[in-house]
Design a protein around this motif. Structure first.
Motif, PDB file in Angstrom:
ATOM      1  N   GLN A 136       0.828  -1.206   0.000  1.00 14.36           N
ATOM      2  CA  GLN A 136       0.000   0.000   0.000  1.00 14.36           C
ATOM      3  C   GLN A 136       0.865   1.259   0.000  1.00 14.36           C
ATOM      4  O   GLN A 136       0.526   2.249  -0.642  1.00 14.36           O
ATOM      5  N   TYR A 137       1.991   1.209   0.676  1.00 12.73           N
ATOM      6  CA  TYR A 137       2.931   2.342   0.641  1.00 12.73           C
ATOM      7  C   TYR A 137       3.593   2.463  -0.726  1.00 12.73           C
ATOM      8  O   TYR A 137       3.877   3.569  -1.189  1.00 12.73           O
ATOM      9  N   VAL A 138       3.836   1.318  -1.372  1.00  6.46           N
ATOM     10  CA  VAL A 138       4.372   1.353  -2.743  1.00  6.46           C
ATOM     11  C   VAL A 138       3.364   2.029  -3.667  1.00  6.46           C
ATOM     12  O   VAL A 138       3.711   2.883  -4.487  1.00  6.46           O
ATOM     13  N   GLY A 139       2.072   1.662  -3.526  1.00  3.72           N
ATOM     14  CA  GLY A 139       1.025   2.263  -4.346  1.00  3.72           C
ATOM     15  C   GLY A 139       0.898   3.756  -4.124  1.00  3.72           C
ATOM     16  O   GLY A 139       0.596   4.518  -5.055  1.00  3.72           O
ATOM     17  N   ALA A 140       1.154   4.175  -2.883  1.00  5.35           N
ATOM     18  CA  ALA A 140       1.092   5.611  -2.555  1.00  5.35           C
ATOM     19  C   ALA A 140       2.424   6.311  -2.836  1.00  5.35           C
ATOM     20  O   ALA A 140       2.566   7.507  -2.537  1.00  5.35           O
TER      21      ALA A 140
ATOM     22  N   ALA B  94      -3.180   3.238  -4.230  1.00  4.05           N
ATOM     23  CA  ALA B  94      -3.324   4.303  -5.234  1.00  4.05           C
ATOM     24  C   ALA B  94      -4.778   4.708  -5.452  1.00  4.05           C
ATOM     25  O   ALA B  94      -5.061   5.563  -6.303  1.00  4.05           O
ATOM     26  N   LYS B  95      -5.715   4.057  -4.719  1.00  5.88           N
ATOM     27  CA  LYS B  95      -7.159   4.301  -4.870  1.00  5.88           C
ATOM     28  C   LYS B  95      -7.625   4.054  -6.307  1.00  5.88           C
ATOM     29  O   LYS B  95      -8.502   4.752  -6.828  1.00  5.88           O
ATOM     30  N   ALA B  96      -7.047   3.015  -6.927  1.00  8.92           N
ATOM     31  CA  ALA B  96      -7.379   2.671  -8.319  1.00  8.92           C
ATOM     32  C   ALA B  96      -8.445   1.568  -8.311  1.00  8.92           C
ATOM     33  O   ALA B  96      -8.151   0.387  -8.550  1.00  8.92           O
ATOM     34  N   TYR B  97      -9.699   1.939  -8.047  1.00  8.18           N
ATOM     35  CA  TYR B  97     -10.766   0.956  -7.847  1.00  8.18           C
ATOM     36  C   TYR B  97     -11.145   0.218  -9.126  1.00  8.18           C
ATOM     37  O   TYR B  97     -11.471  -0.976  -9.090  1.00  8.18           O
ATOM     38  N   SER B  98     -11.125   0.908 -10.271  1.00  6.91           N
ATOM     39  CA  SER B  98     -11.443   0.224 -11.530  1.00  6.91           C
ATOM     40  C   SER B  98     -10.380  -0.829 -11.834  1.00  6.91           C
ATOM     41  O   SER B  98     -10.682  -1.903 -12.377  1.00  6.91           O
ATOM     42  N   GLY B  99      -9.120  -0.535 -11.463  1.00  6.13           N
ATOM     43  CA  GLY B  99      -8.050  -1.513 -11.632  1.00  6.13           C
ATOM     44  C   GLY B  99      -8.272  -2.746 -10.767  1.00  6.13           C
ATOM     45  O   GLY B  99      -7.962  -3.868 -11.173  1.00  6.13           O
TER      46      GLY B  99
ATOM     47  N   PRO C 224     -19.322  -0.311  -7.044  1.00  2.00           N
ATOM     48  CA  PRO C 224     -19.789   1.092  -7.007  1.00  2.00           C
ATOM     49  C   PRO C 224     -18.632   2.098  -7.017  1.00  2.00           C
ATOM     50  O   PRO C 224     -18.726   3.144  -7.676  1.00  2.00           O
ATOM     51  N   LEU C 225     -17.547   1.799  -6.297  1.00  2.00           N
ATOM     52  CA  LEU C 225     -16.403   2.716  -6.248  1.00  2.00           C
ATOM     53  C   LEU C 225     -15.731   2.830  -7.610  1.00  2.00           C
ATOM     54  O   LEU C 225     -15.296   3.913  -8.011  1.00  2.00           O
ATOM     55  N   SER C 226     -15.677   1.720  -8.360  1.00  8.20           N
ATOM     56  CA  SER C 226     -15.037   1.749  -9.673  1.00  8.20           C
ATOM     57  C   SER C 226     -15.859   2.576 -10.673  1.00  8.20           C
ATOM     58  O   SER C 226     -15.324   3.191 -11.591  1.00  8.20           O
TER      59      SER C 226
END
Length: 444
Positions: A76-80, A303-308, A439-441
């Motif tokens: 998660q830190y890598v994504g951020a 990264a909050k990439a929900y569609s991914g 829903p988030l995506s």
């Protein structure tokens, strides 16, 4: 960050993770195959390896959840794009978990006989179980150290070095098994079941040494423990506690399966040992893609990439079912040769062949359960995983097992209960994931 997940990205993580993951059941399968073919008391030795393997797996799975917790937080830190902020966490996590492992050795070593009596072991099987455990348990801290390092590498989106370490360990274990179990005439006496235990401990030690080497030379993650504790240590401990409870529930399943099969007779526990180790092999092959889901979902949620995330889950469902089906087909093609690889005892083979088809039929279902299990670990949603395992174990597996045992289904009953347990693990996770992230995506 790019969120378009393709097969190449998944395989880059999944295939090395698959190879690394398979090393664990290979260690058990090697012991099983070699011990099952020793010239003296092979069936009793095989039963002892199965009983001790079930108990040691419980310990490793309970404390080895460090890997998932470390991987989740680091990824998660890598994504951020802020990995430097968490680089001191792994050393603190390793210190905590290896300290616990030493306490477990102190707490279980004097009581080994009493522990394995709980598994319905008696006579020669009990004696062999105690002998085997009192050697193998000393590999426990090395195994947990290695698992924690693997979690760090996974969080850094790297499964290559864990693969190398696992190959080294598995190769060493196989070579040492042949040398120490059968001996070398004129040089090394045959140690039989004790030789298999020594081989495992030495292999685990080698893996720990190489784990430390690669972490220190290939990353900027230190292994020196220091105070104060990292702010994320609290979240790490909460994750671990939820995973402890979850894994204890999982091991209730394995305990009852092992204890019931032992109570049916030595040919049943020997057949169960072969079948469950092959089940573990299939599980760890599938776990390569579950690991990719774990690693990538942590990065995507960071990264909050929900569609991914939705895209990743759809691809992993497809790949997981395909892989599970492939494993089942290969197992069917090798149905009879696999049995004779582990034992020549006709009674054991008969019981094994009666139920092995059920192990194979479970594989696509296992794929779905394990992949979403991995994704939820990457998302850090350990509480959900805990609750699902408690439900599937105590509401599904245990009552069904006792009911089928009363009907005298023996090993059939155990593997029917396993199948329903897997369904109860996987289906709620799929529903929960899609309900939360679809829903988030769509908003993104």
């Amino acid at each position: 960050m790019p969120t378009n997940i393709n097969l190449k990205q998944i395989n880059k993580l999944a295939i090395p993770a698959l190879i690394a993951g398979v090393s664990e059941p290979i260690l058990s399968l090697t012991d099983t195959a070699i011990v099952g073919n020793i010239p003296i008391n092979a069936t009793e030795s095989l039963a002892a390896v199965g009983i001790v393997g079930a108990f040691i797996s419980m310990l490793i799975w309970v404390l080895g959840q460090t890997r998932s917790a470390i991987s989740s937080i680091v990824s998660q830190y890598v994504g951020a794009d802020n990995v430097d902020a968490v680089k001191n966490l792994p050393a603190q996590a390793i210190f905590i978990i290896t300290s616990l492992s030493i306490l477990i050795i102190i707490g279980t070593y004097p009581f080994a006989q009493s522990i394995f009596k709980l598994y319905n072991a008696s006579g020669l099987i009990l004696d062999y179980s105690v002998d085997y455990y009192k050697i193998r348990v000393f590999g426990f801290p090395f195994t947990l150290f290695t698992i924690a390092v693997f979690g760090t590498f996974r969080g850094l989106q790297n499964t290559y070095y864990p693969m190398l370490i696992a190959i080294i360990g598995a190769t060493a274990n196989i070579v040492l098994d042949f040398i120490l179990v059968y001996g070398i005439e004129g040089y090394i006496p045959a140690m039989h079941i004790k030789g298999a235990a020594y081989a495992s401990v030495i292999a685990q030690f080698l893996m720990a040494i190489f784990s430390a080497y690669y972490l220190l030379t290939k990353t900027n993650i230190p292994l020196r423990f220091s105070f104060p504790f990292h702010p994320e240590i609290k979240r790490f401990i909460v994750m671990i506690l939820n995973l402890f409870v979850r894994t204890l529930a999982l091991n209730v399943t394995l305990y009852f399966a092992s204890a019931f099969s032992t109570s049916y007779g030595k040919q049943y526990i020997a057949a169960y040992t072969i079948a469950i180790n092959l089940w573990f092999l299939g599980a760890f092959i599938i776990d390569g893609y579950a690991s990719a889901g774990n690693i990538l979902s942590g990065k995507l949620i960071g990264a909050k990439a929900y569609s991914g995330l939705i895209q990743l889950s759809n691809k992993l469902i497809k790949y997981g079912i395909a892989l599970g089906t492939t494993i089942a087909i290969l197992g069917a093609l090798l149905y009879y040769p696999l049995g004779t690889l582990f034992t020549k005892d006709p009674q054991v083979l008969k019981e094994f062949y009666n139920i092995f088809w059920m192990v194979l039929a479970m594989q696509p279902l296992c794929a779905l359960a394990f992949i979403f299990d991995g994704m939820f670990k990457g998302l850090g949603k350990m509480k959900i995983l805990r609750n699902v395992l408690l439900f599937s174990t105590f509401v599904v597996f245990v009552p069904i097992l006792f009911w089928l045992d009363a009907l005298d289904y023996k090993l059939y009953g155990i593997f029917i209960a396993f199948t329903l347990w897997i369904i109860a693990r996987g289906l709620p996770l799929i529903i929960k994931f899609r309900k939360e992230f679809l829903p988030l995506s769509q908003k993104a």
